[in-house]
Motif scaffolding. Structure first.
Motif, PDB file in Angstrom:
ATOM      1  N   CYS A 152       0.866  -1.178   0.000  1.00  0.00           N
ATOM      2  CA  CYS A 152       0.000   0.000   0.000  1.00  0.00           C
ATOM      3  C   CYS A 152       0.902   1.227   0.000  1.00  0.00           C
ATOM      4  O   CYS A 152       1.527   1.547   1.019  1.00  0.00           O
ATOM      5  N   PHE A 153       0.996   1.886  -1.147  1.00  0.00           N
ATOM      6  CA  PHE A 153       1.803   3.093  -1.267  1.00  0.00           C
ATOM      7  C   PHE A 153       0.946   4.286  -0.863  1.00  0.00           C
ATOM      8  O   PHE A 153      -0.153   4.480  -1.386  1.00  0.00           O
ATOM      9  N   LEU A 154       1.451   5.083   0.076  1.00  0.00           N
ATOM     10  CA  LEU A 154       0.728   6.260   0.561  1.00  0.00           C
ATOM     11  C   LEU A 154       1.641   7.475   0.513  1.00  0.00           C
ATOM     12  O   LEU A 154       2.810   7.399   0.917  1.00  0.00           O
ATOM     13  N   ASP A 155       1.127   8.607   0.030  1.00  0.00           N
ATOM     14  CA  ASP A 155       1.881   9.851   0.106  1.00  0.00           C
ATOM     15  C   ASP A 155       1.908  10.329   1.551  1.00  0.00           C
ATOM     16  O   ASP A 155       0.965  10.115   2.309  1.00  0.00           O
ATOM     17  N   ALA A 156       2.993  11.010   1.918  1.00  0.00           N
ATOM     18  CA  ALA A 156       3.187  11.433   3.309  1.00  0.00           C
ATOM     19  C   ALA A 156       2.173  12.468   3.769  1.00  0.00           C
ATOM     20  O   ALA A 156       1.957  12.628   4.970  1.00  0.00           O
ATOM     21  N   ASP A 157       1.539  13.184   2.836  1.00  0.00           N
ATOM     22  CA  ASP A 157       0.575  14.209   3.240  1.00  0.00           C
ATOM     23  C   ASP A 157      -0.865  13.698   3.209  1.00  0.00           C
ATOM     24  O   ASP A 157      -1.811  14.484   3.216  1.00  0.00           O
ATOM     25  N   THR A 158      -1.034  12.374   3.180  1.00  0.00           N
ATOM     26  CA  THR A 158      -2.371  11.786   3.293  1.00  0.00           C
ATOM     27  C   THR A 158      -2.532  11.228   4.701  1.00  0.00           C
ATOM     28  O   THR A 158      -1.565  11.122   5.452  1.00  0.00           O
ATOM     29  N   TRP A 159      -3.770  10.874   5.052  1.00  0.00           N
ATOM     30  CA  TRP A 159      -4.012  10.215   6.335  1.00  0.00           C
ATOM     31  C   TRP A 159      -5.372   9.538   6.297  1.00  0.00           C
ATOM     32  O   TRP A 159      -6.203   9.844   5.444  1.00  0.00           O
ATOM     33  N   LEU A 160      -5.569   8.589   7.215  1.00  0.00           N
ATOM     34  CA  LEU A 160      -6.833   7.864   7.316  1.00  0.00           C
ATOM     35  C   LEU A 160      -7.739   8.542   8.336  1.00  0.00           C
ATOM     36  O   LEU A 160      -7.261   9.096   9.320  1.00  0.00           O
ATOM     37  N   VAL A 161      -9.031   8.496   8.082  1.00  0.00           N
ATOM     38  CA  VAL A 161     -10.001   9.102   8.992  1.00  0.00           C
ATOM     39  C   VAL A 161     -10.826   7.988   9.637  1.00  0.00           C
ATOM     40  O   VAL A 161     -11.461   7.202   8.948  1.00  0.00           O
ATOM     41  N   GLY A 162     -10.783   7.893  10.958  1.00  0.00           N
ATOM     42  CA  GLY A 162     -11.525   6.853  11.666  1.00  0.00           C
ATOM     43  C   GLY A 162     -10.645   5.652  11.954  1.00  0.00           C
ATOM     44  O   GLY A 162      -9.746   5.321  11.174  1.00  0.00           O
ATOM     45  N   ASP A 163     -10.915   4.968  13.070  1.00  0.00           N
ATOM     46  CA  ASP A 163     -10.055   3.850  13.474  1.00  0.00           C
ATOM     47  C   ASP A 163     -10.422   2.530  12.808  1.00  0.00           C
ATOM     48  O   ASP A 163      -9.807   1.504  13.080  1.00  0.00           O
ATOM     49  N   ASP A 164     -11.413   2.549  11.900  1.00  0.00           N
ATOM     50  CA  ASP A 164     -11.753   1.334  11.160  1.00  0.00           C
ATOM     51  C   ASP A 164     -11.569   1.517   9.661  1.00  0.00           C
ATOM     52  O   ASP A 164     -11.965   0.671   8.866  1.00  0.00           O
ATOM     53  N   SER A 165     -10.953   2.632   9.270  1.00  0.00           N
ATOM     54  CA  SER A 165     -10.826   2.916   7.836  1.00  0.00           C
ATOM     55  C   SER A 165      -9.881   1.951   7.128  1.00  0.00           C
ATOM     56  O   SER A 165     -10.046   1.665   5.949  1.00  0.00           O
ATOM     57  N   TRP A 166      -8.897   1.410   7.859  1.00  0.00           N
ATOM     58  CA  TRP A 166      -7.999   0.442   7.242  1.00  0.00           C
ATOM     59  C   TRP A 166      -8.755  -0.829   6.868  1.00  0.00           C
ATOM     60  O   TRP A 166      -8.576  -1.378   5.787  1.00  0.00           O
ATOM     61  N   GLN A 167      -9.642  -1.296   7.752  1.00  0.00           N
ATOM     62  CA  GLN A 167     -10.441  -2.488   7.462  1.00  0.00           C
ATOM     63  C   GLN A 167     -11.366  -2.252   6.265  1.00  0.00           C
ATOM     64  O   GLN A 167     -11.530  -3.125   5.415  1.00  0.00           O
ATOM     65  N   ARG A 168     -11.949  -1.056   6.197  1.00  0.00           N
ATOM     66  CA  ARG A 168     -12.832  -0.742   5.078  1.00  0.00           C
ATOM     67  C   ARG A 168     -12.058  -0.650   3.768  1.00  0.00           C
ATOM     68  O   ARG A 168     -12.520  -1.080   2.717  1.00  0.00           O
ATOM     69  N   LEU A 169     -10.861  -0.104   3.843  1.00  0.00           N
ATOM     70  CA  LEU A 169     -10.012  -0.017   2.660  1.00  0.00           C
ATOM     71  C   LEU A 169      -9.628  -1.409   2.169  1.00  0.00           C
ATOM     72  O   LEU A 169      -9.703  -1.705   0.974  1.00  0.00           O
ATOM     73  N   ALA A 170      -9.220  -2.270   3.103  1.00  0.00           N
ATOM     74  CA  ALA A 170      -8.830  -3.635   2.743  1.00  0.00           C
ATOM     75  C   ALA A 170      -9.992  -4.391   2.119  1.00  0.00           C
ATOM     76  O   ALA A 170      -9.820  -5.151   1.151  1.00  0.00           O
ATOM     77  N   ALA A 171     -11.202  -4.189   2.651  1.00  0.00           N
ATOM     78  CA  ALA A 171     -12.381  -4.874   2.117  1.00  0.00           C
ATOM     79  C   ALA A 171     -12.724  -4.372   0.719  1.00  0.00           C
ATOM     80  O   ALA A 171     -13.137  -5.137  -0.148  1.00  0.00           O
ATOM     81  N   ALA A 172     -12.553  -3.086   0.491  1.00  0.00           N
ATOM     82  CA  ALA A 172     -12.892  -2.509  -0.809  1.00  0.00           C
ATOM     83  C   ALA A 172     -11.855  -2.865  -1.870  1.00  0.00           C
ATOM     84  O   ALA A 172     -12.182  -3.025  -3.049  1.00  0.00           O
TER      85      ALA A 172
ATOM     86  N   GLY B 137      -9.911  -5.609  -2.442  1.00  0.00           N
ATOM     87  CA  GLY B 137     -10.057  -6.904  -3.091  1.00  0.00           C
ATOM     88  C   GLY B 137      -8.763  -7.368  -3.749  1.00  0.00           C
ATOM     89  O   GLY B 137      -7.675  -7.186  -3.225  1.00  0.00           O
ATOM     90  N   GLU B 138      -8.895  -7.945  -4.941  1.00  0.00           N
ATOM     91  CA  GLU B 138      -7.734  -8.494  -5.658  1.00  0.00           C
ATOM     92  C   GLU B 138      -7.175  -7.460  -6.644  1.00  0.00           C
ATOM     93  O   GLU B 138      -7.825  -6.476  -6.973  1.00  0.00           O
ATOM     94  N   GLY B 139      -5.970  -7.751  -7.155  1.00  0.00           N
ATOM     95  CA  GLY B 139      -5.378  -6.893  -8.187  1.00  0.00           C
ATOM     96  C   GLY B 139      -4.894  -5.576  -7.626  1.00  0.00           C
ATOM     97  O   GLY B 139      -4.346  -5.505  -6.534  1.00  0.00           O
ATOM     98  N   ALA B 140      -5.129  -4.497  -8.364  1.00  0.00           N
ATOM     99  CA  ALA B 140      -4.688  -3.165  -7.956  1.00  0.00           C
ATOM    100  C   ALA B 140      -5.899  -2.284  -7.669  1.00  0.00           C
ATOM    101  O   ALA B 140      -6.947  -2.417  -8.294  1.00  0.00           O
ATOM    102  N   PHE B 141      -5.732  -1.383  -6.703  1.00  0.00           N
ATOM    103  CA  PHE B 141      -6.824  -0.505  -6.284  1.00  0.00           C
ATOM    104  C   PHE B 141      -6.202   0.828  -5.891  1.00  0.00           C
ATOM    105  O   PHE B 141      -5.154   0.869  -5.248  1.00  0.00           O
ATOM    106  N   SER B 142      -6.809   1.938  -6.307  1.00  0.00           N
ATOM    107  CA  SER B 142      -6.288   3.234  -5.892  1.00  0.00           C
ATOM    108  C   SER B 142      -7.428   4.207  -5.656  1.00  0.00           C
ATOM    109  O   SER B 142      -8.534   4.034  -6.166  1.00  0.00           O
ATOM    110  N   LEU B 143      -7.141   5.226  -4.858  1.00  0.00           N
ATOM    111  CA  LEU B 143      -8.106   6.280  -4.557  1.00  0.00           C
ATOM    112  C   LEU B 143      -7.434   7.634  -4.706  1.00  0.00           C
ATOM    113  O   LEU B 143      -6.253   7.792  -4.360  1.00  0.00           O
ATOM    114  N   CYS B 144      -8.179   8.602  -5.200  1.00  0.00           N
ATOM    115  CA  CYS B 144      -7.717   9.992  -5.179  1.00  0.00           C
ATOM    116  C   CYS B 144      -8.244  10.595  -3.880  1.00  0.00           C
ATOM    117  O   CYS B 144      -9.458  10.674  -3.688  1.00  0.00           O
ATOM    118  N   PRO B 145      -7.370  10.982  -2.962  1.00  0.00           N
ATOM    119  CA  PRO B 145      -7.841  11.463  -1.657  1.00  0.00           C
ATOM    120  C   PRO B 145      -8.653  12.752  -1.768  1.00  0.00           C
ATOM    121  O   PRO B 145      -8.488  13.534  -2.691  1.00  0.00           O
TER     122      PRO B 145
END
Length: 202
Positions: A120-140, A142-150
């Motif tokens: 999971c490549f993250l830019d240093a000026d990004t951050w997660l909101v909420g203490d369950d956002s990592w689980q939601r990200l992992a669930a979304a 899935g397989e292959g590659a996935f990216s989001l524009c913050p």
């Protein structure tokens, strides 16, 4: 600047924020499942002021990543020290080879040091909101590659003007590209696709 132009830009900003909120709402509705072992890789040059927010958002997750790697790309501030304070592994990418630019090289070296099945490549000026956002990200993801524009947090009125550049980036990347600010990809897919070597000079 023409007040009508500023109003129009502000309205466009609210529209984009609404679209992002809708996408994040869908992300939040995905059924949670156990995350695979993930290595977070953060390319960083003079990011001591940004890292605490990102790293604290990662370490405060209910179910977080396997490891956090900060690739300290020739920083002259306290980037490495801040990273270590939060328990991150610090990697020195070494000298920049011919044909490479700094960020792809840092990401490439971070991937080489990673232990996880997923990167999971993250830019240093990004951050997660909420203490369950990592689980939601992992669930979304899935397989292959996935990216989001913050979502861009606007702190000063003039920052609304950056909307033009943000929209250009989104339109220039979607639907066939991947956003570098948050990129989630399985190790095997990363290797098979050529990883950051394919974009070494970009």
């Amino acid at each position: 600047m023409d007040p009508e132009m500023m109003l129009s830009l502000t309205g466009l900003g609210f529209l984009l924020a609404g679209v992002c909120f809708g996408l994040l709402s869908r992300l939040g509705g995905v059924e949670e499942r156990e995350s695979p072992p993930v290595s977070v890789i953060i390319p960083a040059r003079n990011e001591a002021h940004n890292l605490p927010r990102l790293l604290s958002s990662l370490t405060s997750q209910k179910q977080g990543p396997l490891e956090i790697i900060v690739v300290d790309d020739g920083s002259t501030d306290g980037t490495a020290e801040v990273a270590r304070e939060y328990g991150a592994k610090v990697v020195n990418p070494g000298s920049l080879p011919d044909g490479w630019r700094g960020k792809p090289w840092a990401c490439h070296q971070g991937a080489r040091a990673a232990l996880g099945d997923v990167f999971c490549f993250l830019d240093a000026d990004t951050w997660l909101v909420g203490d369950d956002s990592w689980q939601r990200l992992a669930a979304a993801a899935g397989e292959g590659a996935f990216s989001l524009c913050p979502w861009h947090e606007v702190r000063r009125p003039y920052e609304v003007l950056s909307l033009f550049f943000n929209l250009n980036m989104v339109l220039g990347t979607a639907p066939d590209g991947l956003f570098g600010q948050l990129l989630w990809i399985h190790r095997d897919d990363y290797a098979e696709s050529g990883g950051h070597e394919r974009v070494a000079g970009r």
